[in-house]
Structures are given as C-alpha cells and as structure tokens.
Design an enzyme around this catalytic site. Sequence first.
Site, PDB file in Angstrom:
ATOM      1  N   SER A  64       3.806  -5.769 -46.055  1.00  0.00           N
ATOM      2  CA  SER A  64       2.833  -6.315 -45.095  1.00  0.00           C
ATOM      3  C   SER A  64       1.585  -6.910 -45.728  1.00  0.00           C
ATOM      4  O   SER A  64       0.803  -7.558 -45.026  1.00  0.00           O
ATOM      5  CB  SER A  64       2.418  -5.242 -44.097  1.00  0.00           C
ATOM      6  OG  SER A  64       3.453  -5.047 -43.176  1.00  0.00           O
ATOM      7  N   LYS A  67       1.159 -10.515 -45.096  1.00  0.00           N
ATOM      8  CA  LYS A  67       0.665 -11.047 -43.812  1.00  0.00           C
ATOM      9  C   LYS A  67      -0.690 -11.756 -43.970  1.00  0.00           C
ATOM     10  O   LYS A  67      -1.042 -12.627 -43.176  1.00  0.00           O
ATOM     11  CB  LYS A  67       0.572  -9.913 -42.781  1.00  0.00           C
ATOM     12  CG  LYS A  67       1.958  -9.369 -42.390  1.00  0.00           C
ATOM     13  CD  LYS A  67       1.873  -8.086 -41.585  1.00  0.00           C
ATOM     14  CE  LYS A  67       3.257  -7.552 -41.239  1.00  0.00           C
ATOM     15  NZ  LYS A  67       3.239  -6.202 -40.651  1.00  0.00           N
ATOM     16  N   TYR A 243      -3.539  -0.807 -39.685  1.00  0.00           N
ATOM     17  CA  TYR A 243      -2.974  -0.397 -38.390  1.00  0.00           C
ATOM     18  C   TYR A 243      -3.837   0.682 -37.738  1.00  0.00           C
ATOM     19  O   TYR A 243      -5.056   0.553 -37.685  1.00  0.00           O
ATOM     20  CB  TYR A 243      -1.503   0.055 -38.549  1.00  0.00           C
ATOM     21  CG  TYR A 243      -0.770  -0.818 -39.511  1.00  0.00           C
ATOM     22  CD1 TYR A 243      -0.524  -2.141 -39.189  1.00  0.00           C
ATOM     23  CD2 TYR A 243      -0.393  -0.373 -40.767  1.00  0.00           C
ATOM     24  CE1 TYR A 243       0.114  -2.986 -40.084  1.00  0.00           C
ATOM     25  CE2 TYR A 243       0.246  -1.202 -41.672  1.00  0.00           C
ATOM     26  CZ  TYR A 243       0.492  -2.502 -41.317  1.00  0.00           C
ATOM     27  OH  TYR A 243       1.097  -3.328 -42.197  1.00  0.00           O
ATOM     28  N   VAL A 261       4.148  -1.266 -46.641  1.00  0.00           N
ATOM     29  CA  VAL A 261       4.966  -0.056 -46.813  1.00  0.00           C
ATOM     30  C   VAL A 261       5.629   0.039 -48.189  1.00  0.00           C
ATOM     31  O   VAL A 261       6.261   1.051 -48.495  1.00  0.00           O
ATOM     32  CB  VAL A 261       6.038   0.120 -45.706  1.00  0.00           C
ATOM     33  CG1 VAL A 261       5.426   0.432 -44.372  1.00  0.00           C
ATOM     34  CG2 VAL A 261       6.976  -1.067 -45.642  1.00  0.00           C
TER      35      VAL A 261
HETATM   36  N1  GLN Z   1       8.741  -5.399 -43.620  1.00  0.00           N
HETATM   37  C1  GLN Z   1       8.110  -4.245 -43.057  1.00  0.00           C
HETATM   38  C2  GLN Z   1       8.536  -4.086 -41.606  1.00  0.00           C
HETATM   39  O1  GLN Z   1       8.700  -5.079 -40.983  1.00  0.00           O
HETATM   40  C3  GLN Z   1       6.630  -4.394 -43.167  1.00  0.00           C
HETATM   41  C4  GLN Z   1       5.865  -3.240 -42.606  1.00  0.00           C
HETATM   42  C5  GLN Z   1       4.668  -2.848 -43.413  1.00  0.00           C
HETATM   43  O2  GLN Z   1       4.550  -3.119 -44.580  1.00  0.00           O
HETATM   44  N2  GLN Z   1       3.783  -2.136 -42.769  1.00  0.00           N
HETATM   45  O3  GLN Z   1       8.727  -3.021 -41.093  1.00  0.00           O
END
Ligand code: GLN
Length: 313
Positions: A64, A67, A243, A261
Amino acid sequence: MADIGTIVAEITAEMRGATERGRVADYIPPLACVSRDRFGIAVVMADGTLHLGGNAEEPFSIQSVSKVFSLTLALGMVGDALWSRVGREPSGSAFNSIVQLETEHGIPRNPFINAGAIVVADVLLASGTPAEAIAGVLRFVRSLAGDETITIDARVAAAEQATGYRNMALANYMRAFGNLQHPVEQALGVYFHQCALAMSCRQLAMAGRYLAHDGRDPATGRCIVTPQRARRIAALMMLCGHYDNSGEFAFRVGLPGKSGVGGGILAVVPGTASIAVWSPGLTPKGNSQLGALALERLAAATGWSVFEACSGL
Ligand code: GLN
C-alpha cells in the site's frame, strides 16, 4: 543531538534485538514466506546524504505504500476532479473494509484505503491498456528513485489476483454505484501490480523525496508536483496513511507516513528528510510493528515532527 548516522545505527541495533516483531501478512501467500527477522531503514537528507541500516538494500513488497505514487499520478491526470470520486477523510476502518461504501454510495473515504486506491487505479487506465497503465506506474517510480532496476514482482501480483476476494468485492460494489469506469478486472489488475512493486528502503526513501521538498526532486530541482499538491498528499498520509491506526501513528511519530502490509513505511520530514523503514511483522491493524517503533525512536532522537515549533515563523 547525536548525528543522524549514529542514531540510525543505534535504532538498527535495537530493532535487531527486538523480540515483539508482530506477524507477517499471510493472506497474500508470498508475503507469508518473508522472514520476520528482517529490518531495514534508509534516511535521505535534503542534500542527498544517505544513512542506511540493517537490510536497507533488500527489496520487499511495498504494497500500500504504492498508493502514494498512484495518487500522485492520478492527480497529474485529472487534478481535483478526482475528489468527486474519492473522499479525503480518515476512514477509521480497516484498509480492506467495505462497510462505509454502502451508505456513502460507492465513494471511498480516501485514496489510501483499498477501495480508494482501486478507484485511483481506474483513473490511471485512462492512460491506456492495463499493461500501459502498469508500465506508467513503474516508469514513474523508477524516475522518482533515479533507479531503473526497480521491478514489479509478478509472483506477488499473481498471488493477489488469485486470492484477492475482498478487493474484488470492493471493486464490484463500486462498479455497481458507477464509480469504476473500466472493467473490474482491469482496475484490479493495475492495483495488484502497483502493490507488487518490489523496492528496498533506499529506493523507497529516494522515491519519496519530492514529498519532503515541496514537490521537487532536491537533487535536480525537477518539479514533480506543485508545492500545494505535495503538502496535500502529505496531509492525506498523516490522516489516512495508517488506516484505523493513523491517529496513533501521528501521536507517536508526528510525521506523514504511509504503510503497507509488506511491512514498509514511507515517512517524510518536510524540508529535511525522506525515510523508509521495513520490517515484515505487522500489528493486528496491518502496520509494521518495528517500522513504527523505529520511526518513533528516530523522531524522538532527532526532534523531527511536523508539530515542531519553527523559529523562522
Ligand atoms: N495489496 C494489499 C491488499 O490489497 C494492500 C494492503 C496494504 O498494504 N494495506 O490487500
């Protein structure tokens, strides 16, 4: 204050001996195989000086954290029109939550939760085919980092494609509200591949410099985004980058940060430094346990914080 190199070395030594390391993400199978004993940190100062510690040169799945880069690209393509399709408020929910989408008519709370990033990926598809959109993200990240060796881990992307039922649910749900303009599979294809970008702490810290320096690459002076846009992206990182743990991260670290993650976190100190940390063990909310602790230690030792009183003002 001790010099940054000494502080980074001390933090690296502390993290090497840490016993509470969290749990690796296992819902994306290749991530479950990464050793929890890894820890890396990279700090790049405004003048380009780099301070590295631990496994700072080892590529990991940035997930993520990507993003931030896809949002930057999408804003470059459609500007403020993006905000009619994605909100700018913290969600207070898990990164992959669907609950708010029903009452909020398929408009995700912000671009850093999965639903928001899938809309952003849909925006990127205006640049061409899924393969071209993915290539555009990779090109952008390589140029930010000044490193053509950065790649996308196809194995990770394929694993997400095979197991990403929640993301498929989010995408289908938003499509039902008319908030995806391309086929669900295409938006998800772009999203899964950007998440599968493999980068080291050094590469990630280098790629994040424009956010610490008013939208410019401080090495070349090249303008990536306007100062206003860089500040706004950093504001979103501060409020939404972790988050439902964003308040806690702001409280403990006091810097804009974006987690993934894979265990990576990109954090920026405006005017001063871009920082990447990595440790794959996560807290229950999906953020790197040691990564956040390392940033907390770094902020405490240096006094770095966006809330620091500035003598010049
Ligand atoms: N690719 C992961 C997902 O879509 C990304 C989530 C994350 O890094 N928080 O679940």
